[in-house]
Write an enzyme that holds these catalytic residues in place. Sequence first.
Site, mmCIF file in Angstrom:
data_model
loop_
_atom_site.group_PDB
_atom_site.id
_atom_site.type_symbol
_atom_site.label_atom_id
_atom_site.label_comp_id
_atom_site.label_asym_id
_atom_site.label_seq_id
_atom_site.Cartn_x
_atom_site.Cartn_y
_atom_site.Cartn_z
ATOM 1 N N LYS A 52 22.914 27.451 2.832
ATOM 2 C CA LYS A 52 21.502 27.152 2.561
ATOM 3 C C LYS A 52 21.033 25.952 3.384
ATOM 4 O O LYS A 52 19.935 25.964 3.941
ATOM 5 C CB LYS A 52 21.302 26.909 1.053
ATOM 6 N N GLN A 96 22.555 25.217 -7.943
ATOM 7 C CA GLN A 96 23.509 26.288 -7.677
ATOM 8 C C GLN A 96 24.234 26.706 -8.959
ATOM 9 O O GLN A 96 24.788 25.878 -9.676
ATOM 10 C CB GLN A 96 24.529 25.818 -6.625
ATOM 11 N N ASP A 119 14.090 29.776 -6.663
ATOM 12 C CA ASP A 119 14.969 30.892 -7.059
ATOM 13 C C ASP A 119 14.197 31.913 -7.904
ATOM 14 O O ASP A 119 14.672 33.024 -8.122
ATOM 15 C CB ASP A 119 16.157 30.364 -7.876
#
Length: 282
Positions: A52, A96, A119
Amino acid sequence: MAVIIDGKAVSLSCREKIKEEVAKMAAKGIVPGLAVVIVGDNPASRTYVNNKKKGCAEVGMYSEEYALPEETTQEELLELVEKLNNKEDIHGILVQLPLPKHIDDKAVIAAISPQKDVDAFHTENVGRIMIGEYKFLPCTPAGVMELLKAYNIDVAGKECVVIGRSNIVGKPMLMLLLQANGTVTICHSRTKDLKETTRRADILVAAIGKAKFVGADMVKEGAVVIDVGINRDENGKLCGDVDFEAVKDKASYITPVPGGVGPMTITMLLKNTLEACRDENK
């Protein structure tokens, strides 16, 4: 033999467009910023976080990493999220998953500002997806839709079957296919006669996390097969939820693992971060 859907090529094309948009914003003194938070030292999570950060650098975005020890408390993590919510140079926040067992991931997701939830896991963003008025889409299902679009695969009127009902892939995948005017069935561990259902699919999406679960006997002749799974086979080799070798001669289009849906996920995260920055700087 099916057409192999090249996720790397589509991802590269999407990233070039994102890079151009980021450059235009940077010329005005605005740089999209992504904060990535990792708790503990899960090797898979570390790989994802590194990818990322690398993706941000490729398109000219600013990124920050917060690597916290395994013993970080939920309160400490929530304090960091609140700090990032108020940080002006950060437009997207990603925590995460999975988190250590002593931390409630639902509480952490709920603490992220919906405007920075790149997300698209926050309940507000999930609700927006349900009614089709979304700002962000969950990265993997959004990546699947981009692949279908890139290969001119029209969803409208097609019989679509999704195997898997997770909040991250299965459920939002259902909604996106439905909004594209597909007729959608979702299957799971309690589905009776799974093969009969999957064999009806013009577009079959496998997202269950079981190596080579979908065989040729589960696929209709000429179906489009999208494999979201990332697993290891008996030899430790990376594979998907679909038995690629068995299915590729029956499908019309198929995604490989690796190199199919995977590259699209981080690209869609970058796209969401760009959108979040645009939204904040209207």
